[in-house]
Design a protein around this motif. Structure first.
Motif, PDB file in Angstrom:
ATOM      1  N   GLU A   1      -9.250   7.744 -36.829  1.00  0.00           N
ATOM      2  CA  GLU A   1      -8.054   7.963 -36.020  1.00  0.00           C
ATOM      3  C   GLU A   1      -7.132   6.753 -35.992  1.00  0.00           C
ATOM      4  N   LEU A   2      -7.563   5.629 -36.592  1.00  0.00           N
ATOM      5  CA  LEU A   2      -6.830   4.370 -36.467  1.00  0.00           C
ATOM      6  C   LEU A   2      -6.382   3.876 -37.837  1.00  0.00           C
ATOM      7  N   GLY A   3      -5.599   2.809 -37.807  1.00  0.00           N
ATOM      8  CA  GLY A   3      -5.116   2.199 -39.039  1.00  0.00           C
ATOM      9  C   GLY A   3      -3.685   1.702 -38.883  1.00  0.00           C
ATOM     10  N   GLY A   4      -3.380   0.583 -39.529  1.00  0.00           N
ATOM     11  CA  GLY A   4      -2.019   0.063 -39.524  1.00  0.00           C
ATOM     12  C   GLY A   4      -1.554  -0.527 -38.203  1.00  0.00           C
ATOM     13  N   LEU A   5      -2.475  -0.839 -37.298  1.00  0.00           N
ATOM     14  CA  LEU A   5      -2.075  -1.316 -35.974  1.00  0.00           C
ATOM     15  C   LEU A   5      -1.555  -2.748 -35.983  1.00  0.00           C
ATOM     16  N   VAL A   6      -1.700  -3.453 -37.108  1.00  0.00           N
ATOM     17  CA  VAL A   6      -1.157  -4.813 -37.183  1.00  0.00           C
ATOM     18  C   VAL A   6       0.357  -4.822 -36.997  1.00  0.00           C
TER      19      VAL A   6
ATOM     20  N   VAL B   1      -9.226 -10.701 -36.427  1.00  0.00           N
ATOM     21  CA  VAL B   1      -9.522 -11.314 -37.731  1.00  0.00           C
ATOM     22  C   VAL B   1     -10.281 -12.628 -37.541  1.00  0.00           C
ATOM     23  N   ILE B   2      -9.900 -13.415 -36.535  1.00  0.00           N
ATOM     24  CA  ILE B   2     -10.618 -14.661 -36.274  1.00  0.00           C
ATOM     25  C   ILE B   2     -12.064 -14.360 -35.897  1.00  0.00           C
ATOM     26  N   GLY B   3     -12.279 -13.345 -35.036  1.00  0.00           N
ATOM     27  CA  GLY B   3     -13.646 -12.947 -34.717  1.00  0.00           C
ATOM     28  C   GLY B   3     -14.400 -12.469 -35.947  1.00  0.00           C
TER      29      GLY B   3
ATOM     30  N   HIS C   1     -19.834  -5.202 -42.835  1.00  0.00           N
ATOM     31  CA  HIS C   1     -19.673  -4.135 -41.853  1.00  0.00           C
ATOM     32  C   HIS C   1     -18.919  -4.577 -40.612  1.00  0.00           C
ATOM     33  N   ALA C   2     -18.996  -5.847 -40.250  1.00  0.00           N
ATOM     34  CA  ALA C   2     -18.295  -6.296 -39.038  1.00  0.00           C
ATOM     35  C   ALA C   2     -17.088  -7.149 -39.375  1.00  0.00           C
ATOM     36  N   GLY C   3     -17.212  -7.977 -40.416  1.00  0.00           N
ATOM     37  CA  GLY C   3     -16.114  -8.858 -40.757  1.00  0.00           C
ATOM     38  C   GLY C   3     -14.959  -8.151 -41.431  1.00  0.00           C
TER      39      GLY C   3
ATOM     40  N   SER D   1     -11.962  -4.888 -39.306  1.00  0.00           N
ATOM     41  CA  SER D   1     -10.561  -5.306 -39.385  1.00  0.00           C
ATOM     42  C   SER D   1      -9.757  -4.382 -40.289  1.00  0.00           C
ATOM     43  N   TRP D   2     -10.331  -3.987 -41.404  1.00  0.00           N
ATOM     44  CA  TRP D   2      -9.596  -3.191 -42.383  1.00  0.00           C
ATOM     45  C   TRP D   2      -9.249  -1.810 -41.830  1.00  0.00           C
TER      46      TRP D   2
END
Length: 561
Positions: free
Chosen positions: A325-330, A341-343, A388-390, A394-395
């Protein structure tokens, strides 16, 4: 009796109970100031027992300090302050006070010098964390809270049995290193592992944490598993079994994190993965490994909390929680994306972030101990965490194709919390010295060598390449992943339907037949005693005299024969 100081954990718990009385600006200030006051009190606790009392012929030490306990109490205080800042706009009047009871109980465990005090605060943690989850107020949260509480009460019962057995066997209540040489110590270990999210009961963590509110999941990520890491460091360092349990948890978290669609469930599996890596360090048991596990617990709480803050901000501002349901929120949430991204870089152990200066210590301890296979598996697990987390989180949330959503940035307090935690991730990565000074043993380790940096950059580059090569196979679908909870979510209901229900029906038929037989017999007996029944009808005098004569003759025959 030694000098008694103010117990930092109790201050936070009492303050939490008074917090609902405050309103407006005063409450907002107290939400951040109270944990900072507790942090100052933590640093007033001296090494050794700071307060003792007698109970049932035992000397209890509810307040005791050393470098290890001070490190974890500092971490829990900082997390309470950061979580409180992030949750400042939370409408629920229950969540933050419950979270502070939760955090104060975790501090109580970290500063406890005896097993009875550990157990009391351990159970109080279960109450506080359940209320954090319950305060979300949804039906899903209620169900998750009930399951969560059942698991932790089960762990508490096992722990209590172990503590009782230990006291009976040794006559000592002190919380110190234990060997796996008795049933009591095995029970204590199992009780600790339940809170660590160890198999086969790992499913409670990803099942519960995502059902909390956008701020509640941040609190839940910080205390339960890391308190378990602390007590394992204190009680079972060098237990080789923990190496293999930890490696299983590390890869379990990676596999299920890659399969998951819910962004907060992805990060919940990350918590299992990170706890597993810490457990490997505890199992190795050298000073370097225990320092690495402690450092990773400190940095891990911060960068996982930062990731959950980023995810919570997305959930709060969009109402969506699935990758599909998500994507492009940057485009409209650039600050949230940057903090996320830092996390992600920190959890991937990118150089100049906090993850790099802690994760590499456990790997180095494996090499120093000539555990080549463990080192190789830790390296693979580090690459998997990056996948999986990094990268994945984010992607799919911030950078993949536009989902059409246009949310704004979250409220100011939430942004401040994310920025502060981002700065901590970077500061600890650039200047690891202050953290190394807090670790329980002297640190003779330099993270920024050419070999360490180049090896890690190669690993990260390889992980990124694998992710984008496999991207077509990582498309998310609306599915639910099950692991050991398949036993009670799928197998047990199936058995109940196909085997249990027929047995229940047969039992009900048997009970019904017995009931009918009893009722019919009772009715027949009662009928015979009524006026028209055999036992109630009137007999003639002639018949009565005849029967008396028969009875007398029978008696005479029996008597004289």
């Amino acid at each position: 009796m030694t000098e008694v100081l103010i117990h930092p954990g109790l201050v936070l718990i009492v303050g939490a109970l008074l917090l609902p009385l405050l309103r407006g600006t005063l409450r907002s200030v107290a939400v951040v100031a109270l944990p900072l006051l507790v942090l100052a009190l933590v640093w007033q606790v001296p090494d050794g027992p700071a307060g003792q009392l007698r109970y049932l012929d035992h000397t209890l030490t509810p307040l005791q300090g050393d470098k290890l306990s001070r490190l974890f109490a500092t971490l829990f205080s900082l997390m309470a302050a950061g979580g409180g800042l992030f949750a400042m706009t939370q409408k629920s009047r229950v969540e933050v006070p419950a979270a502070f009871v939760y955090a104060g109980s975790a501090i109580g465990v970290a500063l406890a010098g005896d097993l009875l005090t550990v157990f009391v605060f351990w159970e109080l943690m279960a109450v506080g964390s359940t209320l954090v989850l319950w305060s979300q107020g949804t039906e899903a949260a209620y169900r998750a809270a009930r399951r969560y509480l059942m698991i932790h009460l089960l762990g508490g019962v096992v722990l209590f049995a172990g503590v009782t057995g230990h006291i009976v066997d040794t006559g000592d209540v002190a919380f110190s290193r234990m060997a796996l040489d008795s049933p009591a110590h095995w029970l204590i270990l199992i009780g600790f592992l339940v809170n660590a999210g160890a198999p086969p009961l790992s499913a409670w963590l990803p099942d519960a944490y995502p059902e909390a509110s956008w701020s509640g999941s941040v609190f839940l990520s910080a205390f339960t598993t890391k308190t378990a890491v602390y007590v394992l460091i204190r009680g079972f360092p060098g237990a080789e079994l923990l190496i293999w349990i930890g490696l299983f948890m590390a890869f379990y978290g990676i596999v299920y994190g890659l399969l998951e669609n819910d962004i907060r469930r992805i990060l919940a599996y990350t918590i299992v993965n990170q706890s597993g890596l810490m457990m490997v360090g505890i199992g190795i048991g050298t000073e370097m490994a225990l320092n690495g596990a402690s450092a990773q617990a400190f940095t891990g709480v911060i960068y996982v909390a930062l990731l959950l803050m980023s995810a919570g901000s997305v959930v709060q501002m969009t109402g969506k929680r699935k990758c599909t349901e998500l994507g492009g929120l940057v485009r409209t949430m650039p600050l949230t994306a940057a903090c996320g991204v830092i996390g992600a870089m920190a959890i991937s152990a990118f150089p100049l972030t906090s993850g790099f200066i802690s994760k590499s210590m456990v790997s180095q301890a494996a090499l120093d101990g000539h555990h080549l296979w463990i080192w190789l598996l830790l390296t693979a697990a580090s690459a998997g965490a990056c996948l999986h987390a990094g990268i994945k989180f984010s992607w799919f949330v911030f950078f993949r194709q536009d989902s059409g959503l246009r949310p704004t940035e979250p409220p100011l307090s939430m942004r401040w919390a994310m920025v502060l935690f981002s700065l901590l991730c970077i500061a600890l990565g650039v200047w690891p010295g202050p953290l190394y000074a807090l670790l329980p043993y002297a640190v003779n380790y330099v993270p920024y060598t050419g070999a360490h940096v180049v090896t890690q950059l190669q690993l990260l580059l390889f992980s990124g390449l694998v992710f984008f090569v496999l991207l077509p196979y990582l498309k998310r679908s609306l599915t639910i992943t099950l692991d050991a909870d398949w036993l009670w979510r799928t197998l047990l209901p199936t058995l109940l339907r196909n085997v249990g229900m027929p047995l229940v029906k047969a039992w009900n038929m048997l009970v019904h037949a017995a009931y009918v037989l009893i009722m019919e017999s009772t009715t027949l007996v009662l009928y015979q005693h009524r006026q028209e029944g055999q036992f109630a009808r009137t007999w003639s005098t002639r018949s009565m005299a005849l029967w008396v004569l028969v009875l007398l003759l029978g008696f005479l025959i029996l008597y004289y024969v």
